[in-house]
Design an enzyme around this catalytic site. Structure first.
Site, PDB file in Angstrom:
ATOM      1  N   ASP A  28       0.827  -1.210   0.000  1.00  0.00           N
ATOM      2  CA  ASP A  28       0.000   0.000   0.000  1.00  0.00           C
ATOM      3  C   ASP A  28       0.862   1.261   0.000  1.00  0.00           C
ATOM      4  OD1 ASP A  28      -2.377   1.379  -0.067  1.00  0.00           O
ATOM      5  OD2 ASP A  28      -2.661   1.354   2.103  1.00  0.00           O
ATOM      6  N   HIS A  45       2.213   3.354  -8.978  1.00  0.00           N
ATOM      7  CA  HIS A  45       2.014   1.915  -9.226  1.00  0.00           C
ATOM      8  C   HIS A  45       3.198   1.345 -10.010  1.00  0.00           C
ATOM      9  CE1 HIS A  45      -1.870   2.318  -7.498  1.00  0.00           C
ATOM     10  NE2 HIS A  45      -2.436   2.932  -8.515  1.00  0.00           N
ATOM     11  N   SER A  74     -10.814  -6.948  -4.247  1.00  0.00           N
ATOM     12  CA  SER A  74     -12.197  -6.987  -4.767  1.00  0.00           C
ATOM     13  C   SER A  74     -12.774  -5.569  -4.768  1.00  0.00           C
ATOM     14  CB  SER A  74     -13.099  -7.826  -3.861  1.00  0.00           C
ATOM     15  OG  SER A  74     -12.505  -9.026  -3.486  1.00  0.00           O
ATOM     16  N   LEU A 139      10.720 -20.625  -4.850  1.00  0.00           N
ATOM     17  CA  LEU A 139       9.678 -19.780  -4.248  1.00  0.00           C
ATOM     18  C   LEU A 139       8.358 -19.880  -5.010  1.00  0.00           C
ATOM     19  CD1 LEU A 139       8.954 -17.294  -2.318  1.00  0.00           C
ATOM     20  CD2 LEU A 139       9.609 -15.861  -4.265  1.00  0.00           C
TER      21      LEU A 139
HETATM   22  C1  IPE Z   1      -5.380  -2.666  -0.082  1.00  0.00           C
HETATM   23  O1  IPE Z   1      -5.068  -1.332  -0.280  1.00  0.00           O
HETATM   24  C2  IPE Z   1      -5.365  -3.399  -1.380  1.00  0.00           C
HETATM   25  C3  IPE Z   1      -4.075  -3.510  -2.042  1.00  0.00           C
HETATM   26  C4  IPE Z   1      -2.915  -3.111  -1.594  1.00  0.00           C
HETATM   27  C5  IPE Z   1      -4.108  -4.177  -3.297  1.00  0.00           C
HETATM   28  P1  IPE Z   1      -6.213  -0.223  -0.372  1.00  0.00           P
HETATM   29  O2  IPE Z   1      -5.507   1.065  -0.535  1.00  0.00           O
HETATM   30  O3  IPE Z   1      -7.203  -0.571  -1.411  1.00  0.00           O
HETATM   31  O4  IPE Z   1      -6.886  -0.350   1.056  1.00  0.00           O
HETATM   32  P2  IPE Z   1      -7.864   0.646   1.835  1.00  0.00           P
HETATM   33  O5  IPE Z   1      -8.969   0.978   0.886  1.00  0.00           O
HETATM   34  O6  IPE Z   1      -7.067   1.857   2.186  1.00  0.00           O
HETATM   35  O7  IPE Z   1      -8.288  -0.115   3.036  1.00  0.00           O
HETATM   36  C1  IPE Z   2      -1.743   0.228  -3.340  1.00  0.00           C
HETATM   37  O1  IPE Z   2      -1.491   1.585  -3.414  1.00  0.00           O
HETATM   38  C2  IPE Z   2      -1.954  -0.365  -4.716  1.00  0.00           C
HETATM   39  C3  IPE Z   2      -3.339  -0.719  -4.994  1.00  0.00           C
HETATM   40  C4  IPE Z   2      -4.318  -0.713  -4.127  1.00  0.00           C
HETATM   41  C5  IPE Z   2      -3.629  -1.134  -6.342  1.00  0.00           C
HETATM   42  P1  IPE Z   2      -2.666   2.644  -3.369  1.00  0.00           P
HETATM   43  O2  IPE Z   2      -3.082   2.958  -4.766  1.00  0.00           O
HETATM   44  O3  IPE Z   2      -3.760   2.204  -2.486  1.00  0.00           O
HETATM   45  O4  IPE Z   2      -1.921   3.888  -2.746  1.00  0.00           O
HETATM   46  P2  IPE Z   2      -2.503   4.931  -1.693  1.00  0.00           P
HETATM   47  O5  IPE Z   2      -3.002   4.142  -0.531  1.00  0.00           O
HETATM   48  O6  IPE Z   2      -3.589   5.675  -2.389  1.00  0.00           O
HETATM   49  O7  IPE Z   2      -1.327   5.773  -1.353  1.00  0.00           O
HETATM   50 MG    MG Z   3      -4.119   2.442  -0.497  1.00  0.00          MG
END
Ligand code: IPE
Ligand code: IPE
Ligand code: MG
Length: 259
Positions: A28, A45, A74, A139
């Site tokens: 995240d 990303h 999801s 792995l």
């Molecule tokens: C969780 O991150 C999902 C992934 C890292 C793929 P999110 O950014 O979607 O989570 P929330 O919405 O802050 O809980």
């Molecule tokens: C996690 O990074 C990647 C995905 C959920 C696809 P985020 O896109 O949630 O990044 P933040 O949380 O907005 O910084």
């Molecule tokens: Mg996020």
């Protein structure tokens, strides 16, 4: 092939158990990383893919058996259409680009999640990337995409309900083991170490059942900043944890209990 040992019952103090067999990571913070640099979220990303490579490499070097990365939940389908499209594009590009490297490193790739939600093109790419690495014995790298813990449990419940309906299973025969056997990666050990970058301390619907006894590790670092040092810090933290699995410390360490 890794045997389906589901964690419990081992002596957690033994040296072998000080290293996680299975690491699961919520990657995240990509969006915030990009925002800090006045870049579009997509740049975050893209930068995150480099950290994926680093973590895979580290797991290979440290003899970790399974690495499960949360790439798309999801719930992430609810993001703006453009971001979802760019993320899918990145997934396609990574699948095309990385297979050679995975083969070189003897890594077996698996995708977990509701793949019916993906385009036909992406579904085909997934099948071929998995097939190309299926014979690898090092792995196991699992990418959780279009994945949700609740989705996983619901799928298992549906399969078992179907068996009951067919007269193949009695309701009283439904056990924890049986439910586990219908979940994603039933043949692999449960996660021992559950890492989340990006500062939030929540599970966000990742591996809800399988992480019942995982050690949690949260860091404020954003995913593109999570590098070798931080990975090693997480491993170090894990090695100091006493995994009791419901028992007392004395039972686990073999000391004399005072009751
Ligand atoms: C969780 O991150 C999902 C992934 C890292 C793929 P999110 O950014 O979607 O989570 P929330 O919405 O802050 O809980
Ligand atoms: C996690 O990074 C990647 C995905 C959920 C696809 P985020 O896109 O949630 O990044 P933040 O949380 O907005 O910084
Ligand atoms: Mg996020």
């Amino acid at each position: 092939m890794i045997k389906g040992v589901k964690g419990e019952g081992e002596n957690p103090v033994s040296t072998a158990s000080r290293k996680p067999r299975h690491i699961a990571i919520i990657m995240d913070g990509n969006g915030r990383w990009a925002k800090q640099r006045h870049l579009p979220r997509h740049a975050g990303h893209k930068a995150g893919v480099k950290t994926v490579r680093t973590c895979v490499e580290q797991c290979v070097n440290h003899g970790i058996e399974v690495l499960t990365l949360f790439a798309f939940s999801s719930e992430n389908w609810k993001r703006p259409e453009k971001e979802v499209g760019l993320l899918m594009g990145l997934f396609v590009a990574a699948l095309k680009m990385e297979v050679k490297r995975l083969k070189r490193n003897n890594v077996q790739l698996r995708i977990i999640g509701d793949r019916s939600a993906f385009s036909n093109k992406l579904q085909k790419l997934i099948v071929s990337a998995e097939a190309a690495t299926a014979g690898n014995t090092g792995l196991v790298l699992q990418i959780a995409a279009s994945y949700g813990g609740r989705w996983d449990i619901t799928e298992a419940a549906r399969k078992l309900a179907e068996r009951v309906k067919q007269g193949d299973l009695l309701p009283e025969k439904v056990t924890e083991e049986l439910i586990s056997s219908e979940l994603s990666f039933a043949d692999l050990p449960d996660p021992d170490l559950f890492i989340r970058t990006g500062g939030e301390q929540r599970l966000s619907n990742f591996l809800l059942w399988q992480s019942a006894y995982a050690e949690l590790y949260f860091t404020d670092l954003l995913w593109p900043e999570f590098r070798v040092d931080e990975f090693l810090q997480a491993l170090g933290s894990f090695s100091c944890r006493l995994r009791r699995f419901g028992k007392t410390s004395e039972q686990v360490t073999g000391e004399n209990p005072e009751i």
